[in-house]
Motif scaffolding. Structure first.
Motif, PDB file in Angstrom:
ATOM      1  N   SER A 222      13.346  19.148  -4.539  1.00  0.00           N
ATOM      2  CA  SER A 222      12.166  19.370  -5.092  1.00  0.00           C
ATOM      3  C   SER A 222      11.347  20.138  -5.059  1.00  0.00           C
ATOM      4  CB  SER A 222      11.858  18.888  -3.437  1.00  0.00           C
ATOM      5  OG  SER A 222      12.516  17.665  -3.075  1.00  0.00           O
ATOM      6  N   ILE A 223      11.769  21.375  -5.038  1.00  0.00           N
ATOM      7  CA  ILE A 223      10.980  22.971  -5.239  1.00  0.00           C
ATOM      8  C   ILE A 223      11.516  23.105  -7.087  1.00  0.00           C
ATOM      9  CG2 ILE A 223      11.392  25.074  -5.599  1.00  0.00           C
ATOM     10  CD1 ILE A 223      13.484  25.169  -2.965  1.00  0.00           C
ATOM     11  N   LEU A 224      12.457  22.285  -7.814  1.00  0.00           N
ATOM     12  CA  LEU A 224      11.959  22.608  -9.150  1.00  0.00           C
ATOM     13  C   LEU A 224      11.083  21.757 -10.115  1.00  0.00           C
ATOM     14  CD1 LEU A 224      15.935  22.714  -9.662  1.00  0.00           C
ATOM     15  CD2 LEU A 224      14.080  25.092 -10.449  1.00  0.00           C
ATOM     16  N   LEU A 225      11.192  20.187  -8.674  1.00  0.00           N
ATOM     17  CA  LEU A 225      10.355  19.364  -8.758  1.00  0.00           C
ATOM     18  C   LEU A 225       9.038  19.593  -9.092  1.00  0.00           C
ATOM     19  CD1 LEU A 225      11.915  16.203  -8.276  1.00  0.00           C
ATOM     20  CD2 LEU A 225      11.742  17.176 -10.755  1.00  0.00           C
ATOM     21  N   SER A 226       8.562  20.084  -8.268  1.00  0.00           N
ATOM     22  CA  SER A 226       7.558  20.919  -7.686  1.00  0.00           C
ATOM     23  C   SER A 226       6.849  22.322  -9.036  1.00  0.00           C
ATOM     24  CB  SER A 226       7.041  21.388  -6.522  1.00  0.00           C
ATOM     25  OG  SER A 226       7.993  20.529  -4.893  1.00  0.00           O
ATOM     26  N   VAL A 227       7.625  23.069  -9.104  1.00  0.00           N
ATOM     27  CA  VAL A 227       6.830  24.271 -10.192  1.00  0.00           C
ATOM     28  C   VAL A 227       7.102  22.971 -11.131  1.00  0.00           C
ATOM     29  CG1 VAL A 227       8.458  25.754 -11.128  1.00  0.00           C
ATOM     30  CG2 VAL A 227       8.689  26.113  -8.991  1.00  0.00           C
ATOM     31  N   ALA A 228       7.677  22.436 -11.494  1.00  0.00           N
ATOM     32  CA  ALA A 228       7.601  21.671 -13.582  1.00  0.00           C
ATOM     33  C   ALA A 228       6.323  20.613 -13.137  1.00  0.00           C
ATOM     34  CB  ALA A 228       8.555  20.432 -13.379  1.00  0.00           C
ATOM     35  N   VAL A 270      -1.359  24.215  -8.191  1.00  0.00           N
ATOM     36  CA  VAL A 270       0.967  25.788  -8.501  1.00  0.00           C
ATOM     37  C   VAL A 270       0.989  25.717  -6.685  1.00  0.00           C
ATOM     38  CG1 VAL A 270       1.769  27.395  -8.894  1.00  0.00           C
ATOM     39  CG2 VAL A 270       0.779  26.776 -10.758  1.00  0.00           C
ATOM     40  N   PRO A 271       0.010  26.443  -5.982  1.00  0.00           N
ATOM     41  CA  PRO A 271       0.803  26.676  -4.444  1.00  0.00           C
ATOM     42  C   PRO A 271      -0.126  24.987  -4.068  1.00  0.00           C
ATOM     43  CG  PRO A 271      -1.514  27.790  -5.289  1.00  0.00           C
ATOM     44  CD  PRO A 271      -1.335  27.840  -6.994  1.00  0.00           C
ATOM     45  N   MET A 272      -0.957  24.588  -4.157  1.00  0.00           N
ATOM     46  CA  MET A 272      -0.739  23.184  -3.503  1.00  0.00           C
ATOM     47  C   MET A 272       0.072  22.182  -4.106  1.00  0.00           C
ATOM     48  SD  MET A 272      -2.699  21.192  -2.306  1.00  0.00           S
ATOM     49  CE  MET A 272      -4.451  21.499  -2.162  1.00  0.00           C
ATOM     50  N   THR A 273       0.601  21.897  -4.690  1.00  0.00           N
ATOM     51  CA  THR A 273       2.321  21.427  -5.316  1.00  0.00           C
ATOM     52  C   THR A 273       3.081  22.109  -4.678  1.00  0.00           C
ATOM     53  OG1 THR A 273       1.529  20.650  -7.282  1.00  0.00           O
ATOM     54  CG2 THR A 273       3.489  20.224  -6.919  1.00  0.00           C
ATOM     55  N   LEU A 274       3.522  22.844  -4.826  1.00  0.00           N
ATOM     56  CA  LEU A 274       4.352  23.771  -4.241  1.00  0.00           C
ATOM     57  C   LEU A 274       4.245  23.474  -2.097  1.00  0.00           C
ATOM     58  CD1 LEU A 274       5.415  27.367  -5.610  1.00  0.00           C
ATOM     59  CD2 LEU A 274       6.228  25.202  -5.569  1.00  0.00           C
ATOM     60  N   ALA A 376       7.397  14.610  -6.017  1.00  0.00           N
ATOM     61  CA  ALA A 376       8.765  15.636  -6.224  1.00  0.00           C
ATOM     62  C   ALA A 376       9.433  15.840  -4.828  1.00  0.00           C
ATOM     63  CB  ALA A 376       7.763  17.118  -6.495  1.00  0.00           C
ATOM     64  N   ALA A 377       8.885  15.848  -3.218  1.00  0.00           N
ATOM     65  CA  ALA A 377       9.649  15.673  -2.240  1.00  0.00           C
ATOM     66  C   ALA A 377      10.169  14.162  -2.228  1.00  0.00           C
ATOM     67  CB  ALA A 377       8.809  15.523  -1.464  1.00  0.00           C
ATOM     68  N   LEU A 378       9.776  13.148  -2.329  1.00  0.00           N
ATOM     69  CA  LEU A 378      10.343  12.145  -2.264  1.00  0.00           C
ATOM     70  C   LEU A 378      11.876  11.820  -3.022  1.00  0.00           C
ATOM     71  CD1 LEU A 378       7.424   9.480  -2.206  1.00  0.00           C
ATOM     72  CD2 LEU A 378       9.198   9.935  -0.106  1.00  0.00           C
ATOM     73  N   ALA A 379      11.506  12.378  -4.728  1.00  0.00           N
ATOM     74  CA  ALA A 379      12.758  12.888  -5.016  1.00  0.00           C
ATOM     75  C   ALA A 379      14.106  13.000  -4.531  1.00  0.00           C
ATOM     76  CB  ALA A 379      12.636  13.111  -6.353  1.00  0.00           C
ATOM     77  N   GLY A 380      13.756  13.960  -3.069  1.00  0.00           N
ATOM     78  CA  GLY A 380      14.659  14.216  -2.246  1.00  0.00           C
ATOM     79  C   GLY A 380      14.874  13.741  -1.452  1.00  0.00           C
TER      80      GLY A 380
END
Length: 436
Positions: A222-228, A270-274, A376-380
């Motif tokens: 989820s972190i990697l997807l958020s960064v992407a 970036v910070p919002m998505t993370l 990104a979170a749902l993917a995890g």
């Protein structure tokens, strides 16, 4: 150039407050958790306590390193962009791009060093409080004494210095180019696609076991997807803006600015998505894990308690850091637009219309960051829930998600509107002439 950097920091310290705050908080977090490594390495610490302390330092240390870099990078990017006129003046005065880079990197290193020195005291207090938390929950023996030693100190200084120097170098590298670089969007798209692939691979490990430790690959995915999604933010923002049926002068201006200045404003994403991605994934997966343990009828193990403690602490760090990153970026970017607000008012716009425009921009940024963060979170969350329970989605409903959205909206809308209102107190003519 280092002398010039020191002089710049002494003469105009106000411009470095955001960077100092980010470095201070980052170093505090890094040293707090790495002090657990010092504590674990002391004489007389039992094997169980040593394992718990080492795990907490390793897991949260990796999160902390990532957040430190993004926090410092976001504030430095805004700072360098606001100094474009000063950088151009230096170049016209004979300074080379290499000299300007050394000056700004030197400024960042000095500010990072000061922030790290100031963080030593709070980090010691935070480490002691964290150790007490582990003792109170029965995860660490009461006989373990807190140690703040070389691992905490060296990691705090090293990570903060590297983040400050690296982020400053990347920010000023683009600012000192006379020709606009091509293919930057493609580069970020390629990098984002690679990270998306890495995130997808990490989720496959989630489906391979029923052990609670499988939360780690799902969370990191989820972190990697958020960064992407954050790296691909400009394109994502443009695409979303095209779909919005905004009307009226304020809506037209907001759409126009979001499309033209998508690269600048997307720094907020970036910070919002993370924040949205990491907080949603961690809280929901922890809730699923708690339900799975309760359903089994087996008491929580020490490892399970440690994991829950770490997850709650991580979410707290995410909330604090992400809000600070958002507030720093929004405050700096909104203040920097004082001339733009003055020009709009001289062209016939009212203060109310300008505030509505800012409100619409903030709303769009909030929606964009939350949507892609939750994706990104749902993917995890989904594969983890499938493995740990018989369902597909957590049974907790929207309560946790609504709380996360409320925090994100409050930080974004509140900071933007308050800063814009303060900027509008200056007369339109003064705002344009002072910024010219």
């Amino acid at each position: 150039m280092f002398t010039l950097a020191m002089r710049s920091v002494r003469k105009r310290p106000g411009r470095f407050v955001a960077t100092l705050l980010s470095a201070f908080l980052g170093a505090t977090i890094v040293m707090t958790f790495n002090s657990m490594q010092d504590t674990a390495g002391a004489d007389g610490v039992d094997a169980v306590s040593k394992d718990i302390l080492g795990t907490s330092a390793g897991v949260v240390g990796s999160y902390g390193t990532l957040l430190v870099f993004f926090a410092v990078a976001s504030t430095l990017t805004v700072n360098v962009r606001q100094r474009s006129s000063e950088i151009e003046l230096l170049r016209c005065s004979g300074a080379t791009p290499a000299q300007i880079k050394r000056m700004i990197v030197g400024e960042s290193v000095v500010v990072g060093l000061v922030g790290t020195l100031l963080a030593i005291g709070p980090a010691m207090l935070g480490g002691q409080a964290l150790l007490d938390l582990f003792k109170d929950s029965g995860q660490v023996s009461d006989s373990v004494d807190f140690v703040f030693g070389p691992i905490a100190m060296s990691s705090g200084f090293a990570i903060t210095m590297v983040a400050a120097a690296g982020a400053a170098f990347l920010a000023v590298r683009r600012a000192t180019r006379r020709v606009k670089p091509r293919g930057r969007g493609r580069t970020f798209l390629t990098l984002g696609s690679l990270i998306l692939g890495a995130g997808a691979v990490s989720f496959t490990f989630t489906l391979s076991s029923t052990d609670e430790a499988l939360m780690a690959p799902a969370a990191y995915g989820s972190i990697l997807l958020s960064v992407a999604f954050g790296l691909m933010a400009p394109g994502l923002l443009k695409g979303l803006v095209m779909l919005l049926p905004l009307r009226g002068p304020s809506g037209y201006l907001a759409v126009r600015i979001l499309r033209v200045q998508s690269k600048q404003l997307s720094g907020v994403l970036v910070p919002m998505t993370l924040f949205a991605g990491m907080a949603t994934a961690t809280l929901y997966m922890q809730a699923v894990e708690n339900d799975a343990i309760d359903a089994s009828g087996v008491p929580k193990t020490v490892d399970a308690k440690n994991l829950e403690t770490l997850n709650l602490v991580i979410v707290g760090i995410i909330v604090v850091f992400s809000c600070i990153m958002l507030i720093n970026s929004l405050y700096a970017s909104t203040t920097y637009r004082r001339k733009e607000f003055g020009q709009q008012r001289l062209a016939g716009g009212t203060p109310g219309q300008v505030l509505r425009m800012i409100g619409i921009e903030s709303f769009v940024l909030t929606v964009t960051g939350v949507v892609f963060g939750v994706a990104a979170a749902l993917a995890g969350i989904i594969p983890f829930t499938v493995v740990r329970t018989d369902g597909v989605l957590p049974e907790q409903g929207l309560g946790i998600w609504l709380g996360i959205v409320a925090v994100a909206a409050l930080a974004t809308l509140g900071t933007s509107l308050v800063t814009a209102r303060r900027a509008l107190k200056t007369s339109a003519i003064s705002a344009v002439s002072l910024a010219a």
